[in-house]
Design a protein around this motif. Structure first.
Motif, mmCIF file in Angstrom:
data_model
loop_
_atom_site.group_PDB
_atom_site.id
_atom_site.type_symbol
_atom_site.label_atom_id
_atom_site.label_comp_id
_atom_site.label_asym_id
_atom_site.label_seq_id
_atom_site.Cartn_x
_atom_site.Cartn_y
_atom_site.Cartn_z
ATOM 1 N N PRO A 1 0.857 -1.349 -0.124
ATOM 2 C CA PRO A 1 0.111 0.064 0.073
ATOM 3 C C PRO A 1 0.871 0.974 -0.018
ATOM 4 C CG PRO A 1 0.100 -0.878 2.333
ATOM 5 C CD PRO A 1 0.655 -1.965 1.178
ATOM 6 N N TYR A 2 1.766 1.345 -1.107
ATOM 7 C CA TYR A 2 2.605 2.434 -1.149
ATOM 8 C C TYR A 2 1.529 3.725 -1.595
ATOM 9 C CZ TYR A 2 6.522 -0.527 -1.366
ATOM 10 O OH TYR A 2 7.425 -1.494 -0.972
ATOM 11 N N GLY A 3 1.882 4.905 -1.088
ATOM 12 C CA GLY A 3 1.055 6.174 -1.293
ATOM 13 C C GLY A 3 1.358 7.298 -0.405
ATOM 14 N N PRO A 4 0.746 8.630 -0.855
ATOM 15 C CA PRO A 4 -0.150 8.595 -2.194
ATOM 16 C C PRO A 4 0.867 8.497 -3.355
ATOM 17 C CG PRO A 4 0.411 10.708 -1.169
ATOM 18 C CD PRO A 4 0.874 9.627 -0.022
ATOM 19 N N LEU A 5 -0.036 7.985 -4.495
ATOM 20 C CA LEU A 5 0.764 7.458 -5.444
ATOM 21 C C LEU A 5 0.252 8.451 -6.877
ATOM 22 C CD1 LEU A 5 2.273 5.004 -6.808
ATOM 23 C CD2 LEU A 5 0.349 4.155 -7.339
ATOM 24 N N LYS A 6 1.119 9.038 -7.688
ATOM 25 C CA LYS A 6 0.833 9.358 -8.829
ATOM 26 C C LYS A 6 1.679 8.773 -9.901
ATOM 27 C CE LYS A 6 -0.140 14.089 -6.991
ATOM 28 N NZ LYS A 6 0.093 15.522 -7.295
ATOM 29 N N ILE A 7 0.858 8.822 -11.305
ATOM 30 C CA ILE A 7 1.600 8.036 -12.347
ATOM 31 C C ILE A 7 1.211 8.684 -13.465
ATOM 32 C CG2 ILE A 7 1.726 5.977 -13.501
ATOM 33 C CD1 ILE A 7 0.601 4.421 -11.042
ATOM 34 N N SER A 8 2.205 8.902 -14.447
ATOM 35 C CA SER A 8 2.116 9.387 -15.535
ATOM 36 C C SER A 8 2.972 8.778 -16.712
ATOM 37 C CB SER A 8 2.425 11.050 -15.689
ATOM 38 O OG SER A 8 3.764 11.114 -15.275
ATOM 39 N N ARG B 1 3.672 -0.093 -24.800
ATOM 40 C CA ARG B 1 4.902 0.508 -24.419
ATOM 41 C C ARG B 1 4.770 1.777 -23.753
ATOM 42 N NH1 ARG B 1 8.830 -3.284 -26.634
ATOM 43 N NH2 ARG B 1 7.979 -4.103 -28.681
ATOM 44 N N LEU B 2 5.459 2.163 -22.766
ATOM 45 C CA LEU B 2 5.287 2.970 -21.912
ATOM 46 C C LEU B 2 6.594 3.862 -22.045
ATOM 47 C CD1 LEU B 2 3.616 1.223 -18.896
ATOM 48 C CD2 LEU B 2 2.444 2.602 -20.399
ATOM 49 N N LYS B 3 6.383 5.129 -22.164
ATOM 50 C CA LYS B 3 7.781 6.082 -22.056
ATOM 51 C C LYS B 3 7.309 7.232 -21.290
ATOM 52 C CE LYS B 3 8.948 4.945 -27.143
ATOM 53 N NZ LYS B 3 9.263 5.389 -28.301
ATOM 54 N N ASP B 4 8.408 7.940 -21.099
ATOM 55 C CA ASP B 4 8.194 9.162 -20.107
ATOM 56 C C ASP B 4 7.311 8.548 -19.010
ATOM 57 O OD1 ASP B 4 9.584 10.846 -21.793
ATOM 58 O OD2 ASP B 4 7.819 11.159 -22.983
ATOM 59 N N PHE B 5 7.750 7.431 -18.326
ATOM 60 C CA PHE B 5 7.003 6.651 -17.341
ATOM 61 C C PHE B 5 7.471 7.452 -15.897
ATOM 62 C CE2 PHE B 5 5.707 2.301 -16.005
ATOM 63 C CZ PHE B 5 4.721 2.743 -15.232
ATOM 64 N N VAL B 6 6.422 8.107 -15.313
ATOM 65 C CA VAL B 6 6.888 8.653 -14.026
ATOM 66 C C VAL B 6 5.990 8.276 -12.954
ATOM 67 C CG1 VAL B 6 7.040 10.907 -12.728
ATOM 68 C CG2 VAL B 6 7.521 10.930 -15.266
ATOM 69 N N ILE B 7 6.768 7.722 -11.744
ATOM 70 C CA ILE B 7 5.877 7.325 -10.651
ATOM 71 C C ILE B 7 6.101 8.168 -9.575
ATOM 72 C CG2 ILE B 7 5.481 5.380 -9.075
ATOM 73 C CD1 ILE B 7 5.982 3.280 -11.150
ATOM 74 N N ASN B 8 5.480 9.027 -8.735
ATOM 75 C CA ASN B 8 5.583 9.380 -7.658
ATOM 76 C C ASN B 8 5.078 8.653 -6.461
ATOM 77 O OD1 ASN B 8 4.990 11.952 -9.758
ATOM 78 N ND2 ASN B 8 6.855 12.264 -8.231
ATOM 79 N N VAL B 9 5.977 8.589 -5.345
ATOM 80 C CA VAL B 9 5.191 7.918 -4.050
ATOM 81 C C VAL B 9 5.795 8.973 -2.974
ATOM 82 C CG1 VAL B 9 5.434 5.943 -2.339
ATOM 83 C CG2 VAL B 9 5.219 5.575 -5.052
ATOM 84 N N GLY B 10 4.993 9.536 -2.510
ATOM 85 C CA GLY B 10 5.344 10.750 -1.491
ATOM 86 C C GLY B 10 6.326 11.607 -1.968
ATOM 87 N N SER B 11 7.444 11.736 -1.536
ATOM 88 C CA SER B 11 8.448 12.697 -2.099
ATOM 89 C C SER B 11 9.396 11.908 -3.023
ATOM 90 C CB SER B 11 9.353 13.349 -0.791
ATOM 91 O OG SER B 11 9.997 12.263 -0.229
ATOM 92 N N SER B 12 9.184 10.995 -3.247
ATOM 93 C CA SER B 12 10.291 10.228 -4.228
ATOM 94 C C SER B 12 9.402 9.933 -5.608
ATOM 95 C CB SER B 12 10.457 8.566 -3.504
ATOM 96 O OG SER B 12 10.923 8.638 -2.419
ATOM 97 N N THR B 13 10.508 10.111 -6.628
ATOM 98 C CA THR B 13 9.878 10.255 -7.997
ATOM 99 C C THR B 13 10.917 9.243 -8.672
ATOM 100 O OG1 THR B 13 9.314 12.481 -7.854
ATOM 101 C CG2 THR B 13 9.798 11.884 -9.949
ATOM 102 N N LEU B 14 10.270 8.404 -9.505
ATOM 103 C CA LEU B 14 10.791 7.597 -10.355
ATOM 104 C C LEU B 14 10.612 7.706 -11.700
ATOM 105 C CD1 LEU B 14 10.459 6.196 -7.463
ATOM 106 C CD2 LEU B 14 10.729 3.884 -8.657
ATOM 107 N N THR B 15 11.477 7.795 -12.686
ATOM 108 C CA THR B 15 11.313 8.145 -14.081
ATOM 109 C C THR B 15 12.173 7.161 -14.800
ATOM 110 O OG1 THR B 15 11.457 10.439 -13.360
ATOM 111 C CG2 THR B 15 11.656 9.827 -15.549
#
Length: 794
Positions: A414-421, A432-446
């Motif tokens: 249950p990671y969150g709050p979660l933002k995906i684009s 195919r997913l490009k420019d894939f961004v996942i935000n979990v709290g203050s952490s941002t994965l690209t």
């Protein structure tokens, strides 16, 4: 003058032999105004025409009539004469009779066959009232074949104002100076065909007065559903205006859209739907641009299916509305439930005038609210909808990754709050997913990702996920989920709940799902995956640890960590291993090497204000057969080595039996002693859950403690004997050994009687022995950290 008229002509018409014969009355019949009969016969190998008639008193007036029969074995044979397409074929059989009656002119066609079209018609014209009556019934009406009857190569080329695949939409629908008669129309068609479309059981009845037809009822079956409604028309000055209302019960919308070539494989049905349509214009293009549409529906079901696997999410619809028009933006709204959660969906696009201005693509935005999660997608689409040509830009917001359990089948953390684009495209292999961004709290994965569903062409048994991310930093606090476990849950009160369900139940009441834990026989077979994460800086609260990476794969049920690595100041954390289901248990291999880790990082996770800190190094090589983390050590075989250099210590912050044991031991060797604790180290052999030390020491600046240890994880009991040795011989030094035994959670500390006797002897003889030891023994090192380093590394 007295001889009847007769003619017989033979010849060829465009290389086809023909014979035309005609017979009629005499010239005297005409002069004396007698009824004048005539017959005409046209014979050829491709067409036969027979006609006969009568002119009452040699004039077209009441009492006159004319019969006409036209037959051809194959319409394709008429191509040389009519310029029609030679590829069409079918019988032509037309029988008609024209009667001039008192007050009306009637034309009856009791039998009409034009290739596939078959029917009959009755037409009556009332000259006095300028009223036209039409009654017709067609068993089959094939407009597609009528269009094929024309040879397109001989049609004039026209300039298009919009891309319409060769159909000119700017041609006026009605000719100039058209006089619209009053009319009564009654039409029934068993089956009507045009292009790839089909209507059945069509009935229409209307009255036209002064060019207007109001509320003419009709009904038809289309795509398996019965549509009923009424139609209104206004014809004036080359302009056509129309209004249509329509309602239908239990329509199969997926079948309708498939028939219209808008979308394939959409599984959607409704309980009830209604349509209101108005058109106005002089050309087909104007009608398209000026159309206003409003539809509404109640009840129904929608299956949102994966393009490749066909697996679908059931959406139960409550109500919805769709509107569009020449100056009205296209908008769709629907509400319902999906997987037990409240659902709202909106779709927005251009007005019809904008959509028909010649552009190749039309922008579309779709927004979905599902429970407390939000999804948005936008794309430029072509009609018919071709998913393989689209780029869809998606983003999503959710309070927890566990909200996706219903759709993945896995009990996700249950990671969150979660933002995906991301921007998503599709090809023959998958998504195919490009420019894939996942935000979990203050952490941002690209990064980027590929999702390959199983298909016959790729031989996959399950979905394949390939993901690669990078991050400037990762805050471990964002991923701190102490109440969730990836393992199989324990049974409590006869009910099994996944950990994330227990957390979600406290936040928002939700219906139970069929999600399985990730580390379970089913969970490990949900998908195959490759995952890579490279991080510039790993943070834990306010602690900055260093660069890190997390690589793992899931292949045919085996989860492999390769590796987890963090470059901490002065050392590193390196862990690798694999796990695979073996019956109801798991075959686990786990190897780790941790150097100079400040365990105060763990303590500050519990109490950010603690001053506890110190260095810890450990090495482990373990194999085990277990079903939960708690039973990992019960069957473990291998080696564990560790060493710690405590600086400030608070055992209450770390809830481990070994820490509680340390807390019980240290005061026995350091109380009332100004010595400093240097290090604690042990090398432990493990064989099927039974543990025994290779070496075990605790070192202070004045005392060196040697341990003798064995433990049994299956019974959770242990024995520990600790023998202190002064680093320099002391007069009247006790150096009493300590024995500790019991369960991991409940143990006692005591001094054996045999050791008390030994200590007493050493105490009383120390004034004699100690001076001799001062002369002949070298004191132990003040700091045995080098020995601790050697022990933990095995």
């Amino acid at each position: 003058m007295l001889a009847p008229f007769s003619s017989d002509v033979s010849g060829q018409l465009m290389n086809i032999p023909v014979r035309v014969t005609a017979n009629a009355g005499t010239l005297q019949d005409i002069l004396q105004k007698r009824d004048w009969k005539t017959t005409v016969q046209f014979n050829s190998p491709v067409l036969t025409v027979s006609g006969s008639g009568l002119l009452a008193a040699t004039e077209w007036q009441p009492g006159s009539w004319f019969n006409l029969d036209i037959t051809s074995k194959d319409a394709s044979l008429l191509s040389p004469w009519l310029g029609t397409a030679a590829s069409i074929n079918g019988e032509i059989d037309f029988k008609g009779r024209l009667d001039y009656r008192h007050g009306s002119i009637v034309f009856d066609t009791p039998s009409l066959t034009l290739m596939n079209t078959k029917g009959k018609a009755h037409l009556a014209w009332h000259p006095d009232t300028n009223l036209l009556e039409l009654n017709s019934h067609f068993r089959r009406l094939d407009f597609t074949q009528f269009g094929q009857f024309v040879n397109k190569e001989e049609l004039p080329q026209v300039e298009q104002t919009a891309p319409t695949q060769g159909v000119n939409l700017d041609v006026p629908l009605l000719p100039e100076n058209l006089v619209i008669a009053d009319a009564n129309l009654n039409l029934t068609v068993d089956r009507m065909l045009w292009a790839d479309q089909a209507l059945s059981k069509l009935s229409f009845k209307g009255e036209v007065r002064d060019g207007k037809m109001e509320n003419a009822p009709f009904q038809a079956y289309y795509a398996g559903s019965k549509f009923v409604g009424d139609l209104s028309l206004v014809l004036s000055d080359q302009n056509l205006s129309a209004a249509l209302t329509l309602s239908v019960n239990k329509p199969n919308i997926g079948a309708v859209l498939h028939q219209l070539n808008v979308a394939d494989n959409l599984k959607m049905s409704l309980d009830k739907a209604s349509l209101s349509l108005s058109l106005s214009g002089k050309t087909v293009l104007e009608l398209m641009e000026q159309a206003s549409v409003k539809t509404s529906f109640t009840g129904g079901e929608l299956k949102v299916a994966d393009t490749y696997t066909g697996k679908a999410i059931d959406v139960f619809l409550k109500n919805g509305e769709f509107v569009t028009g020449p100056d009205t933006a296209t908008h769709l709204t629907l509400t319902g439930t999906a997987s037990g959660l409240p659902l709202t969906l909106t779709m927005d696009s251009l007005s019809l005038k904008q959509a028909n201005d010649g552009r190749a693509r039309v922008p579309m935005n779709v927004a979905v609210t599902l429970g407390d999660s939000y999804f948005h997608a936008k794309s430029d689409v072509v009609v018919p909808l071709e998913l393989m040509t689209m780029t869809v830009y998606i983003d999503a917001d959710s309070p927890s990754l566990a909200r996706f359990n219903r759709f993945t089948g896995a009990d996700l953390p249950p990671y969150g709050p979660l933002k995906i684009s991301a921007s998503m495209t599709m090809d023959e292999l998958g998504y195919r997913l490009k420019d894939f961004v996942i935000n979990v709290g203050s952490s941002t994965l690209t990064g980027h990702g590929d999702i390959f569903p199983p298909q016959q062409s790729n031989g996959l048994k399950r979905p394949m996920l390939d993901m690669a991310f990078s991050a400037p930093f990762i805050q471990l606090d964002d991923f701190n989920i102490p109440h969730w476990s990836a393992w199989l849950p324990n049974k409590e009160d006869g009910e099994i709940k996944t950990p994330s369900e227990q957390i979600a139940a406290k936040e928002t009441p939700q219906p139970s799902s069929d999600a399985v834990p990730v580390v379970s026989p089913k969970g490990l077979l949900l998908a195959d995956a490759n995952f890579k994460l490279d991080v510039d800086e790993v943070r834990s609260g306010k602690d900055w640890l260093g660069a890190g990476k997390l690589y793992w794969t899931l292949d045919d049920g085996r989860l492999t960590l390769q590796p987890l690595n963090v470059q901490i100041p002065g050392g590193q954390i390196h862990i690798e291993g694999d796990i695979a289901a073996k019956g109801e248990m798991f075959d686990i291999n786990l190897n780790g090497d941790v150097k100079n880790f400040d365990y105060g990082v763990i303590a500050r996770q519990v109490d950010p204000e603690t001053s506890m800190y110190g260095k810890l190094s450990t090495k482990f090589e373990l194999k085990s057969l277990a079903n939960t983390p708690d039973t990992l050590m019960e069957n473990a075989t291998g080696f564990i080595g560790f060493a710690a250099w405590p600086k400030a210590f608070d055992a209450h912050l770390i809830d481990l039996w070994a820490v509680s044991l340390t807390d019980a031991i240290i005061p026995n060797f350091t109380n009332d002693d100004p010595s400093q604790l240097n290090c604690v180290a042990a090398g432990l052999e493990i064989n099927k859950g039974d543990m025994k030390q290779r070496e075990m020491v605790m070192d202070t600046s004045r005392i060196h403690v040697i341990g003798n240890f064995d433990a049994h994880y299956k019974t959770r009991d242990f024995n520990l004997e600790l023998t202190p040795v002064s680093k320099r011989a002391q007069i009247f030094g006790l150096q009493t050994p300590v024995a500790i035994e019991g369960k991991f959670e409940d143990f006692s500390l005591n001094v054996p009687w045999s050791e008390i006797i030994k200590t007493t002897v050493r105490f009383t003889t120390s004034p004699i022995v100690t001076p001799l030891r001062w002369l002949f023994e070298e004191p132990l090192p003040k700091d045995a950290s080098a020995e601790c380093e050697r022990i933990w590394q095995g």
